[in-house]
Each structure stands twice: as C-alpha cells, then as structure tokens.
Design a protein around this motif. Structure first.
Motif, PDB file in Angstrom:
ATOM      1  N   SER A  27     -24.494  56.431  63.412  1.00 13.57           N
ATOM      2  CA  SER A  27     -24.390  57.854  63.767  1.00 13.57           C
ATOM      3  C   SER A  27     -23.842  58.658  62.587  1.00 13.57           C
ATOM      4  N   GLU A  28     -22.875  58.086  61.867  1.00  8.06           N
ATOM      5  CA  GLU A  28     -22.345  58.756  60.669  1.00  8.06           C
ATOM      6  C   GLU A  28     -23.440  58.886  59.607  1.00  8.06           C
ATOM      7  N   CYS A  29     -24.265  57.841  59.474  1.00  6.85           N
ATOM      8  CA  CYS A  29     -25.387  57.888  58.520  1.00  6.85           C
ATOM      9  C   CYS A  29     -26.299  59.072  58.840  1.00  6.85           C
ATOM     10  N   MET A  30     -26.542  59.291  60.111  1.00  6.61           N
ATOM     11  CA  MET A  30     -27.463  60.348  60.540  1.00  6.61           C
ATOM     12  C   MET A  30     -26.956  61.732  60.175  1.00  6.61           C
ATOM     13  N   LYS A  31     -25.642  61.882  60.104  1.00  6.72           N
ATOM     14  CA  LYS A  31     -25.081  63.175  59.685  1.00  6.72           C
ATOM     15  C   LYS A  31     -25.424  63.451  58.227  1.00  6.72           C
ATOM     16  N   LEU A  32     -25.576  62.378  57.443  1.00  2.00           N
ATOM     17  CA  LEU A  32     -25.877  62.516  56.016  1.00  2.00           C
ATOM     18  C   LEU A  32     -27.379  62.610  55.746  1.00  2.00           C
ATOM     19  N   ASN A  33     -28.178  61.942  56.596  1.00  4.62           N
ATOM     20  CA  ASN A  33     -29.626  61.920  56.380  1.00  4.62           C
ATOM     21  C   ASN A  33     -30.342  61.696  57.710  1.00  4.62           C
ATOM     22  N   THR A  34     -31.025  62.724  58.190  1.00  4.17           N
ATOM     23  CA  THR A  34     -31.705  62.623  59.491  1.00  4.17           C
ATOM     24  C   THR A  34     -33.122  62.079  59.367  1.00  4.17           C
ATOM     25  N   GLU A  35     -33.590  61.862  58.131  1.00  2.00           N
ATOM     26  CA  GLU A  35     -34.974  61.432  57.924  1.00  2.00           C
ATOM     27  C   GLU A  35     -35.123  59.924  57.744  1.00  2.00           C
ATOM     28  N   GLU A  36     -34.031  59.209  57.646  1.00  2.00           N
ATOM     29  CA  GLU A  36     -34.074  57.761  57.405  1.00  2.00           C
ATOM     30  C   GLU A  36     -34.338  57.027  58.717  1.00  2.00           C
ATOM     31  N   CYS A  37     -35.569  56.592  58.904  1.00  2.00           N
ATOM     32  CA  CYS A  37     -35.990  55.987  60.173  1.00  2.00           C
ATOM     33  C   CYS A  37     -35.261  54.689  60.511  1.00  2.00           C
ATOM     34  N   ALA A  38     -34.963  53.894  59.496  1.00  2.00           N
ATOM     35  CA  ALA A  38     -34.335  52.588  59.739  1.00  2.00           C
ATOM     36  C   ALA A  38     -33.013  52.727  60.493  1.00  2.00           C
ATOM     37  N   VAL A  39     -32.274  53.783  60.202  1.00  6.65           N
ATOM     38  CA  VAL A  39     -30.982  53.977  60.858  1.00  6.65           C
ATOM     39  C   VAL A  39     -31.189  54.198  62.361  1.00  6.65           C
ATOM     40  N   TYR A  40     -32.229  54.948  62.707  1.00 11.32           N
ATOM     41  CA  TYR A  40     -32.513  55.204  64.119  1.00 11.32           C
ATOM     42  C   TYR A  40     -32.989  53.944  64.836  1.00 11.32           C
ATOM     43  N   THR A  41     -33.873  53.170  64.188  1.00  8.14           N
ATOM     44  CA  THR A  41     -34.339  51.945  64.848  1.00  8.14           C
ATOM     45  C   THR A  41     -33.202  50.928  64.953  1.00  8.14           C
ATOM     46  N   ASN A  42     -32.313  50.906  63.963  1.00  5.71           N
ATOM     47  CA  ASN A  42     -31.151  50.015  64.029  1.00  5.71           C
ATOM     48  C   ASN A  42     -30.221  50.422  65.166  1.00  5.71           C
ATOM     49  N   ARG A  43     -29.989  51.734  65.280  1.00  9.42           N
ATOM     50  CA  ARG A  43     -29.110  52.199  66.356  1.00  9.42           C
ATOM     51  C   ARG A  43     -29.757  51.939  67.718  1.00  9.42           C
ATOM     52  N   ALA A  44     -31.080  52.097  67.775  1.00  3.27           N
ATOM     53  CA  ALA A  44     -31.793  51.810  69.022  1.00  3.27           C
ATOM     54  C   ALA A  44     -31.585  50.353  69.430  1.00  3.27           C
ATOM     55  N   LEU A  45     -31.620  49.444  68.453  1.00  7.57           N
ATOM     56  CA  LEU A  45     -31.371  48.034  68.739  1.00  7.57           C
ATOM     57  C   LEU A  45     -29.986  47.855  69.360  1.00  7.57           C
ATOM     58  N   CYS A  46     -28.996  48.517  68.789  1.00  4.69           N
ATOM     59  CA  CYS A  46     -27.625  48.428  69.322  1.00  4.69           C
ATOM     60  C   CYS A  46     -27.571  48.960  70.748  1.00  4.69           C
ATOM     61  N   TYR A  47     -28.214  50.099  70.983  1.00  8.47           N
ATOM     62  CA  TYR A  47     -28.231  50.663  72.328  1.00  8.47           C
ATOM     63  C   TYR A  47     -28.879  49.701  73.316  1.00  8.47           C
ATOM     64  N   LEU A  48     -29.952  49.020  72.894  1.00  9.22           N
ATOM     65  CA  LEU A  48     -30.596  48.034  73.769  1.00  9.22           C
ATOM     66  C   LEU A  48     -29.613  46.924  74.118  1.00  9.22           C
TER      67      LEU A  48
END
Length: 94
Positions: A27-48
């Motif tokens: 989530s902190e990464c996303m504040k710095l860069n909202t275009e980096e897809c890997a961070v979202y898919t990684n966070r999605a894995l954690c949420y799962l």
C-alpha cells in the motif's frame, strides 16, 4: 529507490507468511507509484490469503484497466470471485 525497498520488504513478508505486513508495504508502494501492476497483483495475493476477496478483486480490476492481458491479475481475480461465491453459499447455508 524507496519504492523498490518497500516492494522488496513486502515480498519478504509474503515469503514469511506475514500477509498483513506485506499489504501495508504494498500500500505504501502505491502511494509512490500507482502504475506498477506487480504491486497490485502482489497485494491481491495477500488479500486472497487473508480471505479479503472483495479487496483482492478490486486490486485485480485496477491492474486489468492498465494492462488488460495481465495473467496474474486474471488468475487472482478468478480466485477472488471463487472466494466470494463460496462465502455467499456459506452465508446462505447458515
């Protein structure tokens, strides 16, 4: 640089099974860069892993808006939908 450090820390938490902590780093990464897809898919894995299927679905939806052929996002979104379906069935059975 800070972005890369946070992402690495998040990945390390995932390897240790500390999904809550990893979510915070991503989530902190996303504040710095909202275009980096890997961070979202990684966070999605954690949420799962945390059974937060709605949040996982939202992260995958976001990735697919940016990158409409992202396999990880499709796969994890499917898992999120599956989790939501199972939860709905369980709720109905109570």
């Amino acid at each position: 640089e800070k972005f890369r450090t946070l992402k690495t820390e998040g990945n390390d938490f995932v390897k240790q099974g500390k999904y809550e902590e990893a979510v915070n780093k991503y989530s902190e990464c996303m504040k710095l860069n909202t275009e980096e897809c890997a961070v979202y898919t990684n966070r999605a894995l954690c949420y799962l892993k945390l059974c937060k299927y709605e949040e996982a679905k939202q992260d995958c939806d976001h990735v697919l808006q940016i990158e409409d052929s992202n396999i990880k996002a499709f796969y994890r979104r499917a898992l999120a939908y599956k989790g939501l379906q199972v939860r709905k069935k369980n709720m109905a059975g109570i």
